[in-house]
Design a protein around this motif. Sequence first.
Motif, PDB file in Angstrom:
ATOM      1  N   ARG A 116      -1.739 -23.283 -16.676  1.00  0.00           N
ATOM      2  CA  ARG A 116      -0.606 -23.873 -17.403  1.00  0.00           C
ATOM      3  C   ARG A 116       0.089 -22.813 -18.253  1.00  0.00           C
ATOM      4  O   ARG A 116       1.327 -22.767 -18.292  1.00  0.00           O
ATOM      5  CB  ARG A 116      -1.098 -25.007 -18.300  1.00  0.00           C
ATOM      6  N   LEU A 117      -0.671 -21.948 -18.908  1.00  0.00           N
ATOM      7  CA  LEU A 117      -0.075 -20.876 -19.715  1.00  0.00           C
ATOM      8  C   LEU A 117       0.723 -19.930 -18.831  1.00  0.00           C
ATOM      9  O   LEU A 117       1.834 -19.517 -19.186  1.00  0.00           O
ATOM     10  CB  LEU A 117      -1.164 -20.110 -20.465  1.00  0.00           C
ATOM     11  N   GLU A 118       0.194 -19.591 -17.666  1.00  0.00           N
ATOM     12  CA  GLU A 118       0.909 -18.705 -16.747  1.00  0.00           C
ATOM     13  C   GLU A 118       2.222 -19.338 -16.298  1.00  0.00           C
ATOM     14  O   GLU A 118       3.251 -18.652 -16.178  1.00  0.00           O
ATOM     15  CB  GLU A 118       0.020 -18.403 -15.542  1.00  0.00           C
ATOM     16  N   HIS A 119       2.204 -20.648 -16.083  1.00  0.00           N
ATOM     17  CA  HIS A 119       3.422 -21.359 -15.678  1.00  0.00           C
ATOM     18  C   HIS A 119       4.472 -21.311 -16.790  1.00  0.00           C
ATOM     19  O   HIS A 119       5.659 -21.060 -16.525  1.00  0.00           O
ATOM     20  CB  HIS A 119       3.074 -22.809 -15.328  1.00  0.00           C
ATOM     21  N   LEU A 120       4.035 -21.541 -18.034  1.00  0.00           N
ATOM     22  CA  LEU A 120       4.978 -21.536 -19.151  1.00  0.00           C
ATOM     23  C   LEU A 120       5.553 -20.138 -19.385  1.00  0.00           C
ATOM     24  O   LEU A 120       6.741 -19.977 -19.677  1.00  0.00           O
ATOM     25  CB  LEU A 120       4.283 -22.044 -20.424  1.00  0.00           C
ATOM     26  N   VAL A 121       4.708 -19.116 -19.244  1.00  0.00           N
ATOM     27  CA  VAL A 121       5.182 -17.749 -19.439  1.00  0.00           C
ATOM     28  C   VAL A 121       6.221 -17.389 -18.388  1.00  0.00           C
ATOM     29  O   VAL A 121       7.220 -16.708 -18.680  1.00  0.00           O
ATOM     30  CB  VAL A 121       3.997 -16.759 -19.390  1.00  0.00           C
ATOM     31  N   SER A 122       6.021 -17.854 -17.168  1.00  0.00           N
ATOM     32  CA  SER A 122       6.968 -17.545 -16.093  1.00  0.00           C
ATOM     33  C   SER A 122       8.314 -18.216 -16.316  1.00  0.00           C
ATOM     34  O   SER A 122       9.310 -17.810 -15.731  1.00  0.00           O
ATOM     35  CB  SER A 122       6.385 -17.970 -14.741  1.00  0.00           C
ATOM     36  N   ARG A 123       8.361 -19.266 -17.154  1.00  0.00           N
ATOM     37  CA  ARG A 123       9.617 -19.986 -17.422  1.00  0.00           C
ATOM     38  C   ARG A 123      10.188 -19.659 -18.798  1.00  0.00           C
ATOM     39  O   ARG A 123      11.025 -20.402 -19.312  1.00  0.00           O
ATOM     40  CB  ARG A 123       9.385 -21.496 -17.323  1.00  0.00           C
ATOM     41  N   ARG A 124       9.775 -18.563 -19.380  1.00  0.00           N
ATOM     42  CA  ARG A 124      10.245 -18.203 -20.724  1.00  0.00           C
ATOM     43  C   ARG A 124      11.766 -18.146 -20.744  1.00  0.00           C
ATOM     44  O   ARG A 124      12.403 -17.698 -19.808  1.00  0.00           O
ATOM     45  CB  ARG A 124       9.665 -16.858 -21.148  1.00  0.00           C
ATOM     46  N   GLY A 125      12.319 -18.640 -21.817  1.00  0.00           N
ATOM     47  CA  GLY A 125      13.771 -18.707 -21.930  1.00  0.00           C
ATOM     48  C   GLY A 125      14.331 -20.023 -21.450  1.00  0.00           C
ATOM     49  O   GLY A 125      15.502 -20.332 -21.687  1.00  0.00           O
ATOM     50  N   LYS A 126      13.517 -20.835 -20.774  1.00  0.00           N
ATOM     51  CA  LYS A 126      13.979 -22.135 -20.266  1.00  0.00           C
ATOM     52  C   LYS A 126      13.092 -23.269 -20.770  1.00  0.00           C
ATOM     53  O   LYS A 126      13.073 -24.345 -20.198  1.00  0.00           O
ATOM     54  CB  LYS A 126      13.980 -22.126 -18.736  1.00  0.00           C
ATOM     55  N   LEU A 127      12.335 -23.033 -21.824  1.00  0.00           N
ATOM     56  CA  LEU A 127      11.378 -24.006 -22.314  1.00  0.00           C
ATOM     57  C   LEU A 127      12.015 -24.939 -23.336  1.00  0.00           C
ATOM     58  O   LEU A 127      12.902 -24.541 -24.094  1.00  0.00           O
ATOM     59  CB  LEU A 127      10.176 -23.290 -22.948  1.00  0.00           C
TER      60      LEU A 127
END
Length: 330
Positions: free
Chosen positions: A16-27
């Motif tokens: 889940r953390l890896e998924h959120l990091v990959s979407r940084r700027g769109k959270l």
Amino acid sequence: MDIDAFVAVHRPAWDRLEHLVSRRGKLSGAEVDELVDLYQRVSTHLSIVRSGRADALLVGRLSALVARARSAVTGAHTPAWRQLARFFTVSFPVVAYRARWWWLGATLAFLIVSWVMGAWIAGDPEVQAAIATDEEITQLVEHDFADYYSENPAASFASRVWVNNAWASMLMIISAIFMGLPVPYFLWTNAANVAVSGGLMASRGKLDIFFGLITPHGLLELTAVFLAAGVGMRLGWTVIDPGPRRRLEALAEQGRAVIAVALGLVVVLFVSGLIEALVTPSGLPTWARIAIGVVAEAVFLAYVVVFGRRALLARESGDMERAPDVAPTA
């Protein structure tokens, strides 16, 4: 510790953390809060894994994940090329533009003093005799003034001119430490030097040679000196009138602005030095040499006005993006 059980329990959090990091700027706001929470938890997981005899591949994966999450949470450093671009499109021109009335005042004072003093020297033989003998004046007018620009190789002359001009401008800026009080003296000294040379040349009917040699590089060179004088005096005035800000905060901001101008003038004076070494003593017609100087001056002034005014309208101060002496207060 059973490492397989540990991985099985915590893998969903890592994914889940890896998924959120990959979407940084769109959270969303909730996802940002979740990102921070997971970053803290996975950092703890990494510490636990390192303290045991875990697989090196697992340690490597968690280390990389924590590093990426830290960058997402704290913000990555701005690339050097972007900082450089911001300096030349925002920081330097907006500081120069904000101080425009100060260096315009310095320019007018310089021109008035040098013109009046030069006319006095040109029209009074007694003043000329007090400055130099008739033979020395003849040597200056007929040989020394023009030979100064061509007696040394262009490369060494350009470097020497650059250092001398930079030093003169730095004196103006350093005087900001003393509230800008020495600036009028430095301006007076430069105006007197120009007036003496111009007055002696005019007394022998060589004023066309004087302006033909000094104008190509002098426009940009003196503008740099006036700009340095302007920001130096503006910093001194900030001590007297800091405006709505606290005095120390205003001084810190203006002090950093002075440093920005100092760095920018290194480039401006480098261009001026090249013109003085390559254009002024060249075999080009006088009108062509003067035209090059006028174009260089016009380009610099347009650059300051266009970029400086744009940055000012965007409420930029030219200060660094994260000033160390400014903190949110209520």
